[in-house]
Write an enzyme that holds these catalytic residues in place. Sequence first.
Site, short mmCIF file in Angstrom:
data_model
loop_
_atom_site.label_atom_id
_atom_site.label_comp_id
_atom_site.label_asym_id
_atom_site.label_seq_id
_atom_site.Cartn_x
_atom_site.Cartn_y
_atom_site.Cartn_z
N HIS A 92 0.80 -1.22 0.00
CA HIS A 92 0.00 0.00 0.00
C HIS A 92 0.83 1.27 0.00
O HIS A 92 0.53 2.24 -0.67
CB HIS A 92 -0.93 0.00 1.23
CG HIS A 92 -2.15 -0.82 1.01
ND1 HIS A 92 -2.71 -1.59 1.99
CD2 HIS A 92 -2.90 -0.98 -0.08
CE1 HIS A 92 -3.78 -2.19 1.50
NE2 HIS A 92 -3.90 -1.84 0.25
N CYS A 124 11.17 -2.97 -25.98
CA CYS A 124 10.43 -2.69 -24.74
C CYS A 124 11.26 -2.98 -23.50
O CYS A 124 10.76 -2.91 -22.38
CB CYS A 124 9.12 -3.46 -24.70
SG CYS A 124 9.33 -5.23 -24.67
N ASP A 138 15.90 -9.48 -21.02
CA ASP A 138 16.17 -10.91 -21.08
C ASP A 138 17.11 -11.26 -22.23
O ASP A 138 17.98 -12.11 -22.08
CB ASP A 138 14.85 -11.70 -21.20
CG ASP A 138 14.27 -12.00 -19.84
OD1 ASP A 138 15.04 -12.37 -18.94
OD2 ASP A 138 13.05 -11.85 -19.66
N GLU A 192 13.37 -12.46 -26.86
CA GLU A 192 14.11 -12.42 -25.61
C GLU A 192 15.15 -13.54 -25.57
O GLU A 192 16.03 -13.54 -24.72
CB GLU A 192 13.15 -12.60 -24.43
CG GLU A 192 12.12 -11.51 -24.34
CD GLU A 192 11.20 -11.68 -23.15
OE1 GLU A 192 11.39 -10.97 -22.16
OE2 GLU A 192 10.31 -12.55 -23.22
C1 PEP Z 1 12.59 -7.83 -21.17
O1 PEP Z 1 13.00 -8.96 -20.87
O2 PEP Z 1 13.31 -6.96 -21.73
C2 PEP Z 1 11.21 -7.46 -20.87
C3 PEP Z 1 10.68 -6.33 -21.28
O3 PEP Z 1 10.50 -8.31 -20.09
P1 PEP Z 1 10.62 -8.36 -18.49
O4 PEP Z 1 11.53 -7.25 -18.05
O5 PEP Z 1 9.24 -8.24 -17.97
O6 PEP Z 1 11.22 -9.72 -18.29
MG MG Z 2 11.58 -10.50 -20.25
#
Ligand code: PEP
Ligand code: MG
Length: 755
Positions: free
Chosen positions: A369, A682, A635, A611
Site C-alpha cells: 500500500h 520494450c 532478457d 528475448e
Molecule cells: C525484457 O525482458 O526486456 C522485458 C521487457 O521483459 P521483463 O523485463 O518483464 O522480463
Molecule cells: Mg523479459
Amino acid sequence: MGVLPRHLTKKTSQEKETQNVLRSLKKIIKQKLSVEEKINQITKLTAKELKVEACSFYIIRPGDVLELYATCGLDKKAVHETYLRIGEGLNGEVALTRKPLMVSNVWKHSGFVYKPETKELNLNSFAAVPVIHQDVLLGVLSIQKKEIHTFVEKEMDFLGVISMLISDLLLGVLKENTIKVASGRQHKKMDVVTLIQGLAIGKAYVHKRVVFENILSLDRHGEQKKLISAIRSVEEEISQKLLLPDITREQTDIFKTYLMFTRDKGWAKKINNAISSGLTAQASIQKVLNEITERMNMLSDPYIKERIHDFQDLANRIIRHLHGKQVASKKMPRNAILVAKSLGPVELLDYDLSKIKAIVLEEGSQTMHMTIVARSLNIPVVSGIKDISNSILNEDVLAVDATNGFLYINPSDEVLDDFDDRLKTYRRQQAQYLPLKHLPSETKDNVYVSLNINAGLPSDIVNTKSFSYDGIGLYRTELPFMSAQQLPDAKEQTQIYKKVFDEVGKKPVIFRTLDIGSDKILPYFENKKEENPAMGWRSIRITLDRRIILKTQLRAFIRAAAGRELKIMFPMITTIEELREAKKLFYLEIEREKLKSGVIPKVIKIGTMIEVPSLLFQLDELVQEVDFISIGTNDLAQFFYATDRGNPVIWDRYDVLSPVFLKALKKVSDACKKANIPCSICGEMASNTLGAFALIGIGFTNLSMNPAALGPVKGVVRTMEQAKTSLFIDKHLNDSVVSLRDLLKAYATDHGVLI
Ligand code: PEP
Ligand code: MG
C-alpha cells in the site's frame, strides 16, 4: 487470571502471586548489572517459578548461529561455548520457525541434538519461545525439565512475557552497537531494489517506532483504560483523515481497513489477555503484534504478507498514543530521505510530504500500500537493504539513485558533486521536457519515433496522464496474478483488461501473455525447484504446458477487447513451433467466442517478443508468422551474454551498447523492415537516454519505456539526426571493443544531443 501456571498459585492468592513475580522481575531490571547478568537472573527466576530444572537463553550471533548466552541449570562452562545453527536441534528449530515449541520427551524427538558440554543428559521435557523485536529474531528462550511433562498454555504465556523482557533488555545493547558502527560515517555504496524511479539527495530521517519504557505493570485496570483511550484516539485520527478533501480511493480503502482492525473483537481480547498476564498495554500490543506477524509471515501469499505492514503501522500508532508521543515528528529536515524498516501508508501520510525527497526501506514491494501511495505522490522509493533502519543515523547524508538502483551513504565529495550535477541536469532536463510535451516526437531530420510506455497496473496509466505518449508498448499482466490468492478466472481478468482499455482510451495497447516463473513467482502455483529458474520452466513454457492458463487469459483479452483492436504478444518464445502453438490456441478461442457471443475484436494483431537469442537465427521464418515484434532487451541481453540480470556482481560486466549486441538488434530491425512489420524495443535499454539514442541510430523508430523516461527520451529524439547518427554507428559496428558507450556519449555531446 495471571500467566503463572496453575500449580504455582493457590486460587485465592493468584493475583498476589502474580504481583510478587512481577515485582521480582522489576527489581532485577532496575539493578545496576550488566545485561548478561540481568538475563542470568531472569533465567533463574523463570526456572524457579515454572518449577523446571533449567532455563536458558540463546542469543543470535552474526552468521545465523545461536550462542548459549545465559543459563540457570545447564553447565555454566557451556555459556558462550555452545553453538547451534539455525534449524539445528530444538532451539535451532524455534529460531527457524519462530514459533513456540513444546516437547514432552526430547529423546523421542528426531530434531533433538544433545550437547554434552551443557550436561543436559537428565533433562527430558523441553519448551521454548523465540525472542523477537519488531520482526527481528534476537534469540531463543528455553526451559527443560527432568520429568516427562507436557507444558501447558499458561507456562508458555509466562515464557512469552519473559521473552519480551529479554528482547527489551537486549535492545539497549544492540542500539549501542549500531551507533558505534554508524558514527564511523563511512562512505558506502549499496545496491538497492527500485520500487519507484527517481533521484534524490538529502539528510536521513529515520522513522523509528516507539520503544516502550515499561514492560510490566501491576495495574491491570489502569492499563486497560489506557488501551481503550489510545484506540479511540487512533480511530479519531483515522476518521479525520477520511474527511480530507484530496483523499484518493486507494487511501480511503486503506483507512477503512484500519478502522476494521481497531474494532476487531478478537484482537482486543488477545491484547486484554496479555494485559491480564502482567504486561503493560504497550507491551501487550507488541506481543500480540509479534504473534500475528509471525503467523502472517508463515503464509506464502504475498498479498497477506504485505498487509503485515498495515497491521504494524496500526499497532505502532496505538503504542505511540499510549506513549503520549506525537505521531509524526516536526523535527524532520527539509530535504529528508525517510529511512524505515517498513512503512505503512498512513505513517507516510503523517509526515509533511513536501519535505520527503525519497524513501529508503528495508522491506517493500511494488504492490504494498505504501508504494501505491508514494507512486501517486511521485516520491522515489528503494528497498531491499537489510538492517538499514538500525545502521543509519539522522545526520547521515543519503544519495538515492532510484533509477540505476544505488544508495550512497555519506557519499564522498566526489560522489556528491557528481550526484549534484546529475540532479541539476535531471531537474533542468525535467524543466526542459515540459515545453516538449506537445511537440512531435521527431528527429531533426524528420524521422518520427513512436514513444510508448510499459505498464503493469491500470493505475500506471492513470499516473501517466500528464505525459504525452502514443500507446502502451508492453502491458505486463503478471501483477494481478502475483497479488491474488489463486489464478484469476476469465471474468476477473476480463475486468482488469477492460479497465486498461478504458484508461488508455483510443491509444493502442500491447498485452503480453503471462510471463511467470524465474523471479515472478505465484505462491499458489506449482513452483518447481530449479537450478537456473531464469532458463527454466517459465513464461510461455509454463502456459503452453498448462494450457488452461493461457486459454483463460486469451479468452479474457478477446472479451475485454470486444469490438476494439486487440494486440497481444508472447514472451520467451524460443522456437517458431511454440509461437505457432500459442497462435493456434488464440484462434481456437476466437472461434469459441464467435460461437458464444458473436463479438470478437475489430482488429487482431499478434506479435512475439524476442528475448531468446535462438530467434535471431530464424528471423526470416519468424517475420512470416507475426504482425509485429518487440525486443525484450532485459532478457535478451541476459541470455546473449549468459549474465544473470539480477546479479549485481556481474550485471554491469557486459554492455548492451557493445557493437555485437547492437548488431544483433539491427539485424532484427532490418528483417522487420524488409517484411514490412513494426518492430519495437520494450526492454529497459529504451528507457535510458543513451540507449534510446543508439537504438534510434540503428533504425528503431518505436520504443516502449518506463513512463518517467518519456520526457528525457523525447529530448533525445528532438535533438538528434537519425541519418547522421546511423552512419556514425554503422562505421563502428565492427569495432573490436567491449562497448561503444563512451564513443556514443562523446558523439551525442558533440552534436548537441540531450542525453
Ligand atoms: C525484457 O525482458 O526486456 C522485458 C521487457 O521483459 P521483463 O523485463 O518483464 O522480463
Ligand atoms: Mg523479459
